[in-house]
Design a protein around this motif. Structure first.
Motif, PDB file in Angstrom:
ATOM      1  N   GLU A 182      -9.313   4.422  25.083  1.00 30.00           N
ATOM      2  CA  GLU A 182      -9.327   5.523  24.074  1.00 30.00           C
ATOM      3  C   GLU A 182      -7.900   6.108  23.882  1.00 30.00           C
ATOM      4  N   GLN A 183      -7.324   6.014  25.054  1.00 29.68           N
ATOM      5  CA  GLN A 183      -5.789   6.792  24.909  1.00 29.68           C
ATOM      6  C   GLN A 183      -4.798   5.539  24.320  1.00 29.68           C
ATOM      7  N   VAL A 184      -5.093   4.456  24.693  1.00 26.98           N
ATOM      8  CA  VAL A 184      -4.270   3.227  24.108  1.00 26.98           C
ATOM      9  C   VAL A 184      -4.610   3.291  22.721  1.00 26.98           C
ATOM     10  N   ARG A 185      -5.757   3.151  22.371  1.00 26.77           N
ATOM     11  CA  ARG A 185      -6.253   3.175  20.844  1.00 26.77           C
ATOM     12  C   ARG A 185      -5.756   4.233  20.099  1.00 26.77           C
ATOM     13  N   ALA A 186      -5.471   5.457  20.825  1.00 33.70           N
ATOM     14  CA  ALA A 186      -4.903   6.590  19.996  1.00 33.70           C
ATOM     15  C   ALA A 186      -3.362   6.593  19.804  1.00 33.70           C
ATOM     16  N   ASN A 187      -2.925   5.995  20.906  1.00 38.47           N
ATOM     17  CA  ASN A 187      -1.269   5.929  20.872  1.00 38.47           C
ATOM     18  C   ASN A 187      -1.006   4.854  19.866  1.00 38.47           C
ATOM     19  N   ILE A 188      -1.515   3.599  19.435  1.00 42.76           N
ATOM     20  CA  ILE A 188      -1.194   2.801  18.628  1.00 42.76           C
ATOM     21  C   ILE A 188      -1.495   3.189  17.425  1.00 42.76           C
ATOM     22  N   LEU A 189      -2.595   3.837  16.985  1.00 43.83           N
ATOM     23  CA  LEU A 189      -3.144   4.168  15.539  1.00 43.83           C
ATOM     24  C   LEU A 189      -2.196   5.299  15.140  1.00 43.83           C
ATOM     25  N   GLN A 190      -1.666   6.110  16.003  1.00 38.84           N
ATOM     26  CA  GLN A 190      -0.959   7.352  15.882  1.00 38.84           C
ATOM     27  C   GLN A 190       0.435   7.315  15.647  1.00 38.84           C
ATOM     28  N   GLN A 191       0.938   6.090  15.675  1.00 37.83           N
ATOM     29  CA  GLN A 191       2.342   5.710  15.464  1.00 37.83           C
ATOM     30  C   GLN A 191       2.824   5.972  14.169  1.00 37.83           C
ATOM     31  N   GLN A 192       3.760   6.816  13.762  1.00 33.17           N
ATOM     32  CA  GLN A 192       4.230   6.981  12.455  1.00 33.17           C
ATOM     33  C   GLN A 192       4.805   5.719  11.767  1.00 33.17           C
ATOM     34  N   ARG A 193       4.454   5.584  10.539  1.00 31.34           N
ATOM     35  CA  ARG A 193       4.463   4.156   9.710  1.00 31.34           C
ATOM     36  C   ARG A 193       5.323   4.453   8.579  1.00 31.34           C
ATOM     37  N   VAL A 194       5.956   3.459   8.070  1.00 27.33           N
ATOM     38  CA  VAL A 194       6.791   3.542   6.669  1.00 27.33           C
ATOM     39  C   VAL A 194       5.537   3.408   5.922  1.00 27.33           C
ATOM     40  N   LEU A 195       5.188   4.305   4.787  1.00 25.41           N
ATOM     41  CA  LEU A 195       4.010   4.357   4.169  1.00 25.41           C
ATOM     42  C   LEU A 195       4.064   2.993   3.159  1.00 25.41           C
ATOM     43  N   PRO A 196       5.358   2.768   2.427  1.00 26.67           N
ATOM     44  CA  PRO A 196       5.521   1.637   1.508  1.00 26.67           C
ATOM     45  C   PRO A 196       5.197   0.753   2.243  1.00 26.67           C
ATOM     46  N   GLU A 197       5.749   0.258   3.520  1.00 28.83           N
ATOM     47  CA  GLU A 197       5.685  -0.934   3.960  1.00 28.83           C
ATOM     48  C   GLU A 197       3.876  -1.234   4.591  1.00 28.83           C
ATOM     49  N   LEU A 198       3.309  -0.295   4.748  1.00 26.00           N
ATOM     50  CA  LEU A 198       2.058  -0.077   5.333  1.00 26.00           C
ATOM     51  C   LEU A 198       1.209  -0.452   4.032  1.00 26.00           C
ATOM     52  N   ALA A 199       1.495   0.162   2.712  1.00 28.48           N
ATOM     53  CA  ALA A 199       0.637   0.110   1.900  1.00 28.48           C
ATOM     54  C   ALA A 199       0.747  -1.371   1.203  1.00 28.48           C
ATOM     55  N   GLU A 200       2.075  -2.121   1.395  1.00 27.55           N
ATOM     56  CA  GLU A 200       2.423  -3.422   1.150  1.00 27.55           C
ATOM     57  C   GLU A 200       1.581  -4.459   1.869  1.00 27.55           C
ATOM     58  N   GLU A 201       1.531  -4.206   3.153  1.00 25.39           N
ATOM     59  CA  GLU A 201       0.794  -5.117   4.010  1.00 25.39           C
ATOM     60  C   GLU A 201      -0.791  -4.917   3.718  1.00 25.39           C
ATOM     61  N   VAL A 202      -1.271  -3.731   3.500  1.00 27.68           N
ATOM     62  CA  VAL A 202      -2.737  -3.676   3.336  1.00 27.68           C
ATOM     63  C   VAL A 202      -3.177  -4.273   1.973  1.00 27.68           C
ATOM     64  N   ILE A 203      -2.204  -3.971   0.910  1.00 27.74           N
ATOM     65  CA  ILE A 203      -2.472  -4.615  -0.107  1.00 27.74           C
ATOM     66  C   ILE A 203      -2.382  -6.244  -0.242  1.00 27.74           C
ATOM     67  N   LYS A 204      -1.583  -6.749   0.617  1.00 30.96           N
ATOM     68  CA  LYS A 204      -1.436  -8.202   0.546  1.00 30.96           C
ATOM     69  C   LYS A 204      -2.821  -8.560   1.277  1.00 30.96           C
ATOM     70  N   MET A 205      -3.284  -8.056   2.296  1.00 31.68           N
ATOM     71  CA  MET A 205      -4.287  -8.564   3.268  1.00 31.68           C
ATOM     72  C   MET A 205      -5.460  -8.464   2.195  1.00 31.68           C
ATOM     73  N   ARG A 206      -5.626  -7.400   1.430  1.00 28.61           N
ATOM     74  CA  ARG A 206      -6.875  -7.189   0.679  1.00 28.61           C
ATOM     75  C   ARG A 206      -7.018  -8.247  -0.412  1.00 28.61           C
ATOM     76  N   LYS A 207      -5.849  -8.620  -0.932  1.00 28.68           N
ATOM     77  CA  LYS A 207      -5.853  -9.643  -1.919  1.00 28.68           C
ATOM     78  C   LYS A 207      -6.198 -11.071  -1.437  1.00 28.68           C
ATOM     79  N   LYS A 208      -5.586 -11.362  -0.116  1.00 29.67           N
ATOM     80  CA  LYS A 208      -5.880 -12.501   0.488  1.00 29.67           C
ATOM     81  C   LYS A 208      -7.285 -12.688   0.668  1.00 29.67           C
ATOM     82  N   MET A 209      -8.095 -11.518   0.902  1.00 29.41           N
ATOM     83  CA  MET A 209      -9.394 -11.621   1.284  1.00 29.41           C
ATOM     84  C   MET A 209     -10.276 -11.974  -0.027  1.00 29.41           C
TER      85      MET A 209
END
Length: 964
Positions: free
Chosen positions: A821-848
């Motif tokens: 649970e600590q490892v999971r929290a450490n991974i998920l709580q990393q600060q991300r660049v939002l435009p890059e994150l949004a681009e990856e999420v949108i790309k995966m969603r379109k692929k599916m």
């Protein structure tokens, strides 16, 4: 002193007691240091037993011996009867002396047992246990003496040798039946015995060579004579051999193979009833256990044995007829409300359900009765009343038999006899005894009447029922058959007639035996009357008849439905509402039993109750029987899934609770699968070490992803799992066949998948998907926590972090769970660049959507609930995007793994407007509810494009506002 005590007795018994005291006078003169209690007990015993007085008269030293050894007031140790008798028989040098010593031993011990019973030093169960142990010792020690005597003459019987197996010496196996088998012998019981021997062969080493059959027949005859012959010293036990195969006309002794063949081919229902109490009381105990294992399928059917109803009902009616014909009111065993009726209640349920529930495969009645509330739903009060009545009746039986050591259960008809019985039973008078006896017998009569309901009185079948039978028995054309269904208001007569005529013409129906035909015709009209009453009657009929087709060859299930109209109604109701439900039953008809108890059917247990129930069921399975463990797990899963489905279909449970229960069910199963796999692996290889000198505890966890992780399982969902361990890979296990930790944990994971994935007769537990592990199908089956963390930090794709949002530990080490649970929290709580994150999420969603969604040409007409724009996956991606984007600021976004509570956290932190959060929650619930209904009706999750259009529009709007 004794005269004074006699004067304190009721006047009606004083003369009889004084007579017995005079008879035993010589025995009393040798007593020394007599405490007051001894004299009081002596008077009570001589008031109740002429037999004891007679034995004391014949053997003046007997009472002094019993007093000096304190045997009257102490409980014998286990095996003490056998030890004492073996010592006495060691001097026997002839069969005549053997007979005398056995009878003298029996007389002494009977005086002791009667003394302890009439003074209530021993309660009823202790008395019956003592009597049974005495009989066991007499039979076994006599057999041992006679076996040695016979082998001296004719040699030792041996099996036939083969190339691989040498000839083995053989001993007789003596089965005790009835009360002896159940440790319930009464003070003057016959003993019912069956003799058997393992294999055919010949004797070796004697003056004459005999076939084993001949040897054991002669040995059996000598054993009967040693026990049963009436000599100047009386008898040991009256011996009855009529329960053996073919009864009095059959051979005295059978080989195991002959026994198995007889019961399999010719065994009758009353013999099943009798065999419930069979126990090896003498001879070769190990071979006897093998014999009983061979015969167990005859006694206890593999499934709930509803075919036993008819035979039990016949036996019950025979009991009632005998009571009426013989006027047995004065008989505490055979009369109405007597001992036999209590025994029938217990043994009836043992026959019906003992094959399914091994707890009911016991012999002693007072061990069975307490199980009936849980196993068959009998009220606790009924069990308490039957237990009290049985104890009272057996005590009365013993008091009756103690008088003269006669095998009788008849109440005395003379005033003195009545007064003595009332006194021995602790009652003030005969009238007060009879009031209590009648009260107890009335209770037994009531529960006996309710045990196996009588067949309904033959009523004139309704016209409708007759018409259904006419339809079945007539050669109607398609037009005539469809017209019949039109007249009966069926919504799709063509579909209904096709299903009906298909069953009728099927080969399985054509080759049915007569009893199966009778059972089918008994249930068919009732079933058809139920089916035509539902809205989708043709569809329901098709589903129900598929089930009937599936159980045709096991027509006991037809009896189940005929005997339980409530279960039939539930079947039709639930099959009408769910294709999934009917298909599940058709694949596993054994689950029909779950329809009977509607309290359990519509009350799914809590998670804790699920865990406790599963562990309780597994306790009954030998740990090394992996096949049976797997079958038990599959039945458990199917039965509880069925219960949840019933509650779901009828609206007793909302959708979210349905998912909760199905997820808890999977968790309970995975927990025990891990325990089973761990035990099997450590037995073979030993326990792995976490670090040098520190064994694992097991330092292994099962992580659930997807619907399992999100607590959103549905019927038939597969399980997305990942296995993680926390032990040094280069260490080894400590067993006889040590392997490296990495190999051990990989095999542990493989064993779990095998138990979960394998198809057996009970189906498959779950389909397991391991593709979400690090590196997917090309990665290791089990990762160390360190490797898992490194992969997530350095190599994982964004979609793998999205999947981690729904990941949670569902079984395994508590310590490793916290680390994960600590490892999971450490991974998920990393600060991300939002435009890059949004681009990856949108790309995966379109692929599916491109791969799994509705094609562009059908988009205006169809809507895939899960994959199309504005559907379920859009909501899940909004949630996952928000957790990855903002959990570094708001850790509560990753506290839970289910979408609803993450949406709650998004609303609470201001990540999403409250109105939008509510819109997504409601849309998500609506989508899942519709999809759920589609699955239950065996329909696609693609629906009409204009359905739920408002929800789609809002989800699309929020997607555009949130993922950017």
């Amino acid at each position: 002193m004794l005269s004074q005590l006699i004067e304190k007795l009721p006047s009606s018994v004083q003369a009889a007691t004084r007579h017995n005291v005079d008879k035993a006078e010589a025995a009393c003169t040798d007593l020394k240091n007599i405490p007051d209690r001894f004299n009081e007990d002596l008077i009570r015993v001589l008031t109740g037993s002429d037999y004891v007085a007679e034995q004391l008269k014949r053997n003046a030293g007997l009472l002094a011996d019993l007093q000096a050894t304190n045997d009257l007031y102490r409980t014998y140790d286990t095996g003490e009867y056998a030890q004492q008798l073996a010592q006495k028989l060691s001097v026997a040098d002839s069969e005549m002396l053997l007979h005398m010593l056995l009878r003298k031993f029996r007389q002494r011990e009977m005086v002791r047992i009667i003394w302890r019973d009439l003074t209530r030093i021993s309660d009823m169960r202790a008395t019956t246990a003592d009597l049974s142990a005495l009989a066991d010792a007499c039979i076994d020690q006599a057999l041992n003496w006679l076996y040695n005597e016979c082998t001296g003459k004719w040699g030792v019987p041996h099996s036939v040798a083969s190339e691989d197996v040498p000839a083995e010496p053989q001993q007789l196996v003596v089965l005790g039946m009835g009360k002896l088998g159940a440790y319930e012998l009464n003070l003057s019981s016959d003993i019912d015995l069956i003799f058997a021997y393992p294999e055919k062969g010949m004797t070796e080493g004697g003056r004459r060579v005999l076939a084993n059959q001949d040897f054991f027949s002669r040995l059996g005859q000598k054993l009967i004579q040693a026990l049963d012959n009436l000599t100047a010293d009386g008898f040991v036990f009256r011996t009855d051999m009529r329960l053996r195969p073919y009864g009095a006309s059959g051979p005295l002794v059978c080989s195991f193979a002959a026994m198995e063949e007889y019961y399999q081919d010719q065994g009758r229902d009353w013999e099943r009833y009798a065999m419930i109490k069979a126990r090896v009381v003498a001879g070769d105990q190990q071979a006897g256990a093998e014999l009983q294992s061979m015969l167990r399928p005859f006694v206890y059917r593999k499934y709930i044995d509803f075919s036993a109803f008819d035979s039990l009902r016949s036996m019950k009616e025979m009991i009632n007829r005998e009571v009426r014909r013989k006027g047995l009111h004065g008989n505490v065993k055979l009369g109405s409300g007597g001992i036999r009726e209590v025994e029938f209640v217990a043994q009836a349920f043992q026959l019906i359900r003992g094959g399914r529930d091994p707890r009911l495969q016991q012999r002693e009645l007072l061990n069975i009765l307490p199980l009936l509330p849980e196993t068959v739903g009998m009220p606790e009060q009924a069990v308490a009343e039957l237990t009290d009545a049985y104890t009272f009746l057996r005590n009365a039986e013993h008091c009756i038999q103690a008088v003269a050591d006669r095998q009788t259960q008849e109440l005395p008809t003379d005033e003195v006899g009545q007064a003595r019985l009332a006194y021995s039973m602790g009652c003030d008078s005969w009238d007060s005894f009879m009031v209590e006896l009648d009260r107890q017998r009335a209770r037994v009569t009531e529960h006996f009447a309710n045990a196996i309901a009588p067949a309904e009185e033959a009523e004139e079948e309704s016209d409708q029922s007759s018409e259904w039978l006419l339809l079945w028995n007539s050669d109607y054309s398609d037009e005539e058959g469809e017209a019949f269904f039109i007249e009966n208001g069926v919504d799709n007569p063509q579909q209904a007639w096709k299903a009906f005529s298909s069953l009728k013409s099927s080969r399985s129906v054509q080759v049915m035996q007569a009893v199966g035909q009778e059972r089918l015709l008994a249930v068919l009209p009732k079933l058809m009357n139920e089916v035509v009453g539902v809205e989708n009657s043709a569809e329901t009929l098709e589903r129900v008849l598929k089930l009937i087709q599936a159980v045709i060859r096991r027509s006991a299930y037809l009896v189940l439905l005929a005997e339980n109209p409530g279960a039939m109604r539930q079947l039709v109701k639930l099959c009408s509402a769910s294709a999934w439900f009917s298909e599940t039953l058709a694949k596993q008809p054994v689950l029909l039993d779950e329809l009977i108890d509607q309290r359990a059917l519509y009350s799914p247990p809590s998670k804790e109750e699920l865990q406790a129930d599963l562990r309780q069921q597994l306790l009954r399975i030998p740990e090394d029987d992996e096949e049976q463990l797997m079958e038990t797990l599959r039945y458990f899963k199917s039965a509880h899934s069925l219960r949840v489905a019933a509650s779901d279909i009828t609206g007793a449970l909302p959708l979210m609770k349905v998912s909760d229960y199905l997820t808890w069910l999977a968790e309970a199963i995975i927990e025990v699968v891990l325990e089973i796999a761990w035990r099997l692996m450590t037995e073979k290889h030993g326990v792995p070490y976490k670090t040098k000198g520190v064994p694992c505890d097991p330092d292994f966890v099962v992580v659930g992803y997807g619907k399992m992780g999100g607590i959103e399982l549905s019927y038939g969902s597969d399980l997305d799992l990942v296995f993680v361990h926390d032990a040094e890979a280069n260490l080894f296990t400590e067993g006889k066949k040590p392997v490296a930790n990495s190999v051990f944990f990989t095999r542990l994971g493989q064993k779990m998948i095998h138990i979960l994935n394998t198809f057996t007769t009970g189906g498959q537990l779950y389909e397991v998907d391991m593709r979400l592990r690090p590196s997917g199908n090309s990665g290791l089956l089990v990762s160390s926590l360190k490797a898992f963390e490194e992969y997530q930090q350095k190599e994982a794709w964004t979609w793998e972090h999205q999947a981690l949002v729904r990941a949670r530990v569902i079984a395994g080490s508590v310590g490793l769970k916290q680390k994960f649970e600590q490892v999971r929290a450490n991974i998920l709580q990393q600060q991300r660049v939002l435009p890059e994150l949004a681009e990856e999420v949108i790309k995966m969603r379109k692929k599916m959507r491109d791969h799994l969604g509705t094609s562009d040409k059908d988009a205006d007409e169809k809507f895939n609930l899960k994959q199309d724009k504005g559907g379920i996956v859009d909501i899940e991606f909004i949630v996952q995007y928000s957790a990855l984007a903002y959990s570094h600021k708001f850790p509560e976004l990753i506290e839970f793994t289910d979408n609803i509570r993450i949406l709650d956290a998004m609303e609470g932190t201001g990540v999403i407007p409250a109105s939008d959060a509510e819109t997504l929650r409601e849309a998500y619930k609506n989508y899942r509810a519709v999809g759920h209904r589609q699955v239950m009706q065996d329909l696609s999750t693609t629906i009409s494009a204009d359905h739920l259009d408002d929800c789609r529009t809002e989800v699309i709007r929020i997607w555009g506002a949130q993922v950017k």
